[in-house]
Design a protein around this motif. Structure first.
Motif, mmCIF file in Angstrom:
data_model
loop_
_atom_site.group_PDB
_atom_site.id
_atom_site.type_symbol
_atom_site.label_atom_id
_atom_site.label_comp_id
_atom_site.label_asym_id
_atom_site.label_seq_id
_atom_site.Cartn_x
_atom_site.Cartn_y
_atom_site.Cartn_z
ATOM 1 N N THR A 134 50.532 63.976 93.351
ATOM 2 C CA THR A 134 49.235 63.741 93.996
ATOM 3 C C THR A 134 48.794 64.999 94.734
ATOM 4 N N TYR A 135 47.492 65.237 94.693
ATOM 5 C CA TYR A 135 46.881 66.361 95.413
ATOM 6 C C TYR A 135 45.793 65.772 96.295
ATOM 7 N N SER A 136 45.750 66.192 97.562
ATOM 8 C CA SER A 136 44.800 65.563 98.479
ATOM 9 C C SER A 136 43.978 66.588 99.245
ATOM 10 N N SER A 137 42.911 66.080 99.872
ATOM 11 C CA SER A 137 42.041 66.922 100.695
ATOM 12 C C SER A 137 42.734 67.373 101.971
ATOM 13 N N LEU A 138 43.918 66.846 102.229
ATOM 14 C CA LEU A 138 44.709 67.314 103.371
ATOM 15 C C LEU A 138 45.504 68.565 102.993
ATOM 16 N N ASP A 139 45.212 69.107 101.815
ATOM 17 C CA ASP A 139 45.877 70.315 101.308
ATOM 18 C C ASP A 139 47.367 70.102 101.113
ATOM 19 N N GLU A 140 47.737 68.898 100.739
ATOM 20 C CA GLU A 140 49.142 68.608 100.526
ATOM 21 C C GLU A 140 49.382 68.139 99.099
ATOM 22 N N GLU A 141 50.447 68.662 98.503
ATOM 23 C CA GLU A 141 50.899 68.153 97.213
ATOM 24 C C GLU A 141 52.072 67.227 97.484
ATOM 25 N N ASP A 142 52.073 66.082 96.844
ATOM 26 C CA ASP A 142 53.126 65.100 97.090
ATOM 27 C C ASP A 142 53.513 64.445 95.767
ATOM 28 N N VAL A 143 54.513 63.589 95.835
ATOM 29 C CA VAL A 143 55.010 62.917 94.644
ATOM 30 C C VAL A 143 55.139 61.428 94.932
ATOM 31 N N ILE A 144 54.748 60.600 93.973
ATOM 32 C CA ILE A 144 54.994 59.162 94.040
ATOM 33 C C ILE A 144 56.176 58.875 93.118
ATOM 34 N N PRO A 145 57.349 58.535 93.674
ATOM 35 C CA PRO A 145 58.509 58.256 92.820
ATOM 36 C C PRO A 145 58.346 56.907 92.112
ATOM 37 N N ILE A 146 58.247 56.942 90.801
ATOM 38 C CA ILE A 146 57.934 55.735 90.034
ATOM 39 C C ILE A 146 58.991 54.635 90.179
ATOM 40 N N PRO A 147 60.305 54.955 90.168
ATOM 41 C CA PRO A 147 61.289 53.870 90.303
ATOM 42 C C PRO A 147 61.096 53.046 91.579
ATOM 43 N N TYR A 148 60.614 53.684 92.648
ATOM 44 C CA TYR A 148 60.408 52.977 93.918
ATOM 45 C C TYR A 148 59.374 51.860 93.769
ATOM 46 N N LEU A 149 58.428 52.034 92.876
ATOM 47 C CA LEU A 149 57.367 51.047 92.688
ATOM 48 C C LEU A 149 57.890 49.775 92.013
ATOM 49 N N PHE A 150 59.086 49.848 91.437
ATOM 50 C CA PHE A 150 59.705 48.690 90.775
ATOM 51 C C PHE A 150 60.781 48.046 91.660
ATOM 52 N N ARG A 151 60.749 48.300 92.948
ATOM 53 C CA ARG A 151 61.791 47.825 93.855
ATOM 54 C C ARG A 151 61.789 46.296 93.976
ATOM 55 N N ASN A 152 62.955 45.756 94.324
ATOM 56 C CA ASN A 152 63.047 44.329 94.594
ATOM 57 C C ASN A 152 62.908 44.081 96.099
ATOM 58 N N PHE A 189 41.846 62.038 96.852
ATOM 59 C CA PHE A 189 43.059 62.252 96.063
ATOM 60 C C PHE A 189 42.751 62.536 94.603
ATOM 61 N N THR A 190 43.675 63.264 93.971
ATOM 62 C CA THR A 190 43.740 63.380 92.515
ATOM 63 C C THR A 190 45.196 63.152 92.126
ATOM 64 N N MET A 191 45.427 62.424 91.017
ATOM 65 C CA MET A 191 46.783 62.188 90.535
ATOM 66 C C MET A 191 46.999 62.890 89.204
ATOM 67 N N GLU A 192 48.250 63.307 88.966
ATOM 68 C CA GLU A 192 48.590 63.969 87.712
ATOM 69 C C GLU A 192 49.914 63.431 87.191
ATOM 70 N N TYR A 193 49.960 63.182 85.887
ATOM 71 C CA TYR A 193 51.196 62.690 85.273
ATOM 72 C C TYR A 193 51.251 63.157 83.818
ATOM 73 N N LYS A 194 52.306 63.877 83.495
ATOM 74 C CA LYS A 194 52.508 64.389 82.126
ATOM 75 C C LYS A 194 51.265 65.081 81.578
ATOM 76 N N GLY A 195 50.651 65.912 82.417
ATOM 77 C CA GLY A 195 49.492 66.694 82.001
ATOM 78 C C GLY A 195 48.175 65.947 82.044
ATOM 79 N N LEU A 196 48.229 64.659 82.368
ATOM 80 C CA LEU A 196 47.010 63.851 82.452
ATOM 81 C C LEU A 196 46.561 63.787 83.906
ATOM 82 N N LYS A 197 45.285 64.126 84.163
ATOM 83 C CA LYS A 197 44.775 64.132 85.540
ATOM 84 C C LYS A 197 43.724 63.054 85.730
ATOM 85 N N SER A 198 43.763 62.412 86.900
ATOM 86 C CA SER A 198 42.734 61.428 87.232
ATOM 87 C C SER A 198 41.499 62.130 87.767
#
Length: 236
Positions: A23-41, A184-193
């Motif tokens: 993720t890229y944001s207007s706060l000038d920060e690059e971050d990551v959303i860890p996908i396995p965490y989204l499948f948590r129990n 925000f803008t999101m990027e995954y495997k070369g695909l950008k939102s």
């Protein structure tokens, strides 16, 4: 808009996980959303999410359901849950994980039913986009509530992300907007939102927005890092 989020979740669901969402944001920060965490129990969820799920009752609408982890937990507990998301990929994942009732729709275009509990977890209030839009967003949510219904949401005060001076004040850019509004803008495997707006709302600001829209706002729980859980209700 490219369904970057949905594609990432579908890949994980189908055993094709090789990288996380950037993720890229207007706060000038690059971050990551860890996908396995989204499948948590349930046991892996933060206490604030666990508390919200324990408070859920009756017929439930899970807005911005993502992978459907919250919906799945409540469905397994015997509740009547509808999982709603505007991502085709997210809804496909929810169905594959066994969620019975799913809806692909932007929340502001959905008005087909009423609910005892509405969930907006993982800063779901951010879907409003900007602070001004809360005056549209909140009344619409209220219109989906049954008598004595509740909206359970968590959010954060992101004031901590700004530099602090010696007197304890914060250096916030004077751009005319609320400091919790982020692009925000999101990027995954070369695909950008496409860029999209997202808002983090501190509790006092949420309370004021609710008051202006005749909604009661109650603080349920505070987290360790400027986050909180709130319950919204509407008088009969």
């Amino acid at each position: 808009m490219a369904d970057v989020f949905g594609k990432a979740l579908m890949d994980f669901q189908h055993g094709k996980y090789t990288e996380d969402i950037k993720t890229y944001s207007s706060l000038d920060e690059e971050d990551v959303i860890p996908i396995p965490y989204l499948f948590r129990n349930f046991d892996e969820m933060p206490k604030m999410e666990q508390k919200a799920l324990q408070m859920a009752r009756g017929k439930v609408l899970d807005i911005g359901c993502g992978t459907g982890s919250h919906s799945l937990y409540l469905q397994d507990k015997g509740l009547d849950v509808t999982a709603l998301d505007n991502s085709e990929g997210c809804i496909s994942v929810c169905r594959e994980r066994g969620i019975t009732n799913t809806v692909k729709s932007p929340i502001l275009e959905y008005g087909n039913d009423t609910f005892d509990t509405i969930l907006l977890l993982m800063n779901g209030i951010g879907l409003a986009g900007t602070l001004d839009q809360l005056d549209v967003f909140l009344p619409h949510l209220a219109s989906l509530l049954r008598p004595n219904g509740q909206i359970l949401l968590d959010s954060s005060d992101i004031i901590y992300m700004f530099d602090q001076d010696e007197d304890g004040g914060y250096w916030i850019p004077d751009n005319g907007g609320y400091y919790g509004e982020v692009n925000f803008t999101m990027e995954y495997k070369g695909l950008k939102s496409e860029p999209f707006d997202w808002v983090y709302v501190d509790f006092n600001t949420l309370q004021n927005a609710c008051l202006a829209n005749h909604i009661t706002c109650e603080l349920i729980m505070e987290g360790e890092h400027y986050d909180y859980l709130a319950k919204l209700t509407v008088a009969p």
